[in-house]
Design a protein around this motif. Sequence first.
Motif, short mmCIF file in Angstrom:
data_model
loop_
_atom_site.label_atom_id
_atom_site.label_comp_id
_atom_site.label_asym_id
_atom_site.label_seq_id
_atom_site.Cartn_x
_atom_site.Cartn_y
_atom_site.Cartn_z
N ALA A 31 0.84 -1.20 0.00
CA ALA A 31 0.00 0.00 0.00
C ALA A 31 0.87 1.25 0.00
CB ALA A 31 -0.91 0.00 1.22
N SER A 32 0.33 2.35 -0.48
CA SER A 32 1.12 3.59 -0.47
C SER A 32 1.15 4.14 0.95
CB SER A 32 0.50 4.62 -1.41
OG SER A 32 -0.67 5.16 -0.84
N ILE A 33 2.29 4.74 1.28
CA ILE A 33 2.44 5.34 2.62
C ILE A 33 1.42 6.47 2.78
CG2 ILE A 33 4.03 6.60 4.12
CD1 ILE A 33 6.32 5.11 2.64
N ALA A 34 1.22 7.22 1.70
CA ALA A 34 0.32 8.37 1.75
C ALA A 34 -1.11 7.97 2.12
CB ALA A 34 0.34 9.10 0.42
N GLY A 76 10.32 8.11 2.02
CA GLY A 76 10.11 7.92 0.58
C GLY A 76 11.36 7.48 -0.17
N ARG A 77 12.39 8.27 -0.10
CA ARG A 77 13.68 7.93 -0.70
C ARG A 77 14.77 8.59 0.14
NH1 ARG A 77 15.69 12.21 -3.85
NH2 ARG A 77 17.12 10.86 -5.01
N GLN A 83 23.35 3.52 -2.97
CA GLN A 83 22.50 2.80 -3.92
C GLN A 83 21.09 3.37 -3.82
OE1 GLN A 83 22.82 -1.39 -2.78
NE2 GLN A 83 24.89 -0.93 -2.09
N GLU A 84 20.25 2.99 -4.80
CA GLU A 84 18.88 3.49 -4.77
C GLU A 84 18.20 3.03 -3.47
OE1 GLU A 84 16.67 2.83 -8.31
OE2 GLU A 84 14.77 3.28 -7.30
N HIS A 85 17.62 3.96 -2.78
CA HIS A 85 16.98 3.65 -1.49
C HIS A 85 15.52 4.11 -1.56
CE1 HIS A 85 16.25 3.25 2.76
NE2 HIS A 85 17.52 2.96 3.03
N ASN A 86 14.61 3.19 -1.28
CA ASN A 86 13.19 3.54 -1.34
C ASN A 86 12.63 4.08 -0.04
OD1 ASN A 86 12.95 2.73 -4.05
ND2 ASN A 86 12.78 0.59 -3.42
N GLY A 87 13.51 4.46 0.84
CA GLY A 87 13.07 5.05 2.10
C GLY A 87 12.89 4.01 3.19
N ASP A 122 14.57 14.71 1.77
CA ASP A 122 14.91 13.28 1.82
C ASP A 122 16.38 13.04 2.16
OD1 ASP A 122 15.95 14.21 -0.49
OD2 ASP A 122 14.67 13.01 -1.82
N ARG A 123 16.99 13.99 2.86
CA ARG A 123 18.39 13.84 3.27
C ARG A 123 18.49 13.00 4.55
NH1 ARG A 123 22.07 17.62 1.89
NH2 ARG A 123 23.50 15.94 2.47
N PHE A 124 19.46 12.14 4.58
CA PHE A 124 19.79 11.42 5.82
C PHE A 124 21.19 10.82 5.67
CE2 PHE A 124 19.55 7.90 8.96
CZ PHE A 124 19.34 8.69 10.07
N PRO A 125 22.22 11.67 5.75
CA PRO A 125 23.60 11.18 5.60
C PRO A 125 24.05 10.37 6.82
CG PRO A 125 23.59 13.52 6.16
CD PRO A 125 22.16 13.12 5.99
N LEU A 126 24.87 9.40 6.58
CA LEU A 126 25.42 8.58 7.66
C LEU A 126 26.93 8.79 7.76
CD1 LEU A 126 23.67 5.12 7.06
CD2 LEU A 126 22.97 6.95 8.62
N VAL A 127 27.47 8.56 8.95
CA VAL A 127 28.92 8.64 9.13
C VAL A 127 29.58 7.53 8.30
CG1 VAL A 127 30.78 8.35 10.82
CG2 VAL A 127 28.74 9.69 11.42
N ASP A 128 28.97 6.36 8.30
CA ASP A 128 29.50 5.22 7.52
C ASP A 128 28.39 4.68 6.61
OD1 ASP A 128 30.57 2.89 6.53
OD2 ASP A 128 30.43 1.79 8.43
N GLU A 129 28.50 4.99 5.32
CA GLU A 129 27.47 4.54 4.37
C GLU A 129 27.35 3.01 4.31
OE1 GLU A 129 24.94 5.27 2.43
OE2 GLU A 129 24.94 7.27 3.27
#
Length: 285
Positions: A31-34, A76-77, A83-87, A122-129
């Motif tokens: 289902a869609s999150i929305a 969402g993303r 790599q491509e991340h769908n959230g 949709d930003r969420f940087p990590l110290v270690d990817e």
Amino acid sequence: MRYVDIGDLRLDDGWPALAETACRDVIENGASIASHDDLWRDTKKRLGALLHDKCWFCETPVDRSDNAVDHFRPKGRVADALQEHNGYRWLSFESRNFRFACTFCNSRRVDIENGTAGGKADRFPLVDEGARVYAVDPAVIDYDDLIATVEAETPAILDPCDPDDWLLLGCKRENGKPCATSSEPAAIRRVEQSIEVYHLDYEPTCKRRHTVAGQLLEKVREAKKAFLEIDEADLKTTRRFKQLFVEIHRMIKMKAPFSGEMHFLLQGQRSPDHPWIENVLSAGG
Ligand SMILES: [Zn+2]
């Protein structure tokens, strides 16, 4: 920024069950999150109340019309993923993933006039990817387990729900611009990324922060003068000093705008001649 204890969030008795149903619908049925977004919209008022309706990132008052519920791990993303991340779809309805944010911290904006850009979106940087979690086992829909899946990730941005993070962010007294409070390189990097991701250097916000900083430091200057002039025979000076103590304390309390940065500036005013500043800092509230 101030520490917000998300454990203080009180939701209606039926909310967790509805959230779990919505999570299953998204993870198991696609289902869609929305289609379930009313769930987090319902939490907006209560999230806001945890920090007196101020943004948890920049501490400016949030307009009621704002879309103020931010998903700390984007639903969402994820723009920063290699790599491509769908959230983090499995955390879309997890209240521990909610943050209360103003439009400027939460939405991507470019301020051409002042040369700044930012906004979490949709930003969420990590110290270690390499520690990035991309998906979960659909059979595991237990929130404590779902939260545990991301525990190995260390965010490269400050989190107001981490009790240590808010202490890393200060501001410059001369212009209200955000800055690191520590000289430790890893802490500086996290602060710099946070300034960019949350757009904490948005010029109108810096101007407001600067105005409040000026008011605080003027009160401190007056209080220092009064403190050194206190004479037990002269109650007037004592009263004046106490009044200033109260006013300064109000400016670093949780409900005050930019209280985290004012707390930092007040720390910088400590000196052996003025032990009362430590008392203001430890007075709580
Ligand atoms: Zn904000």
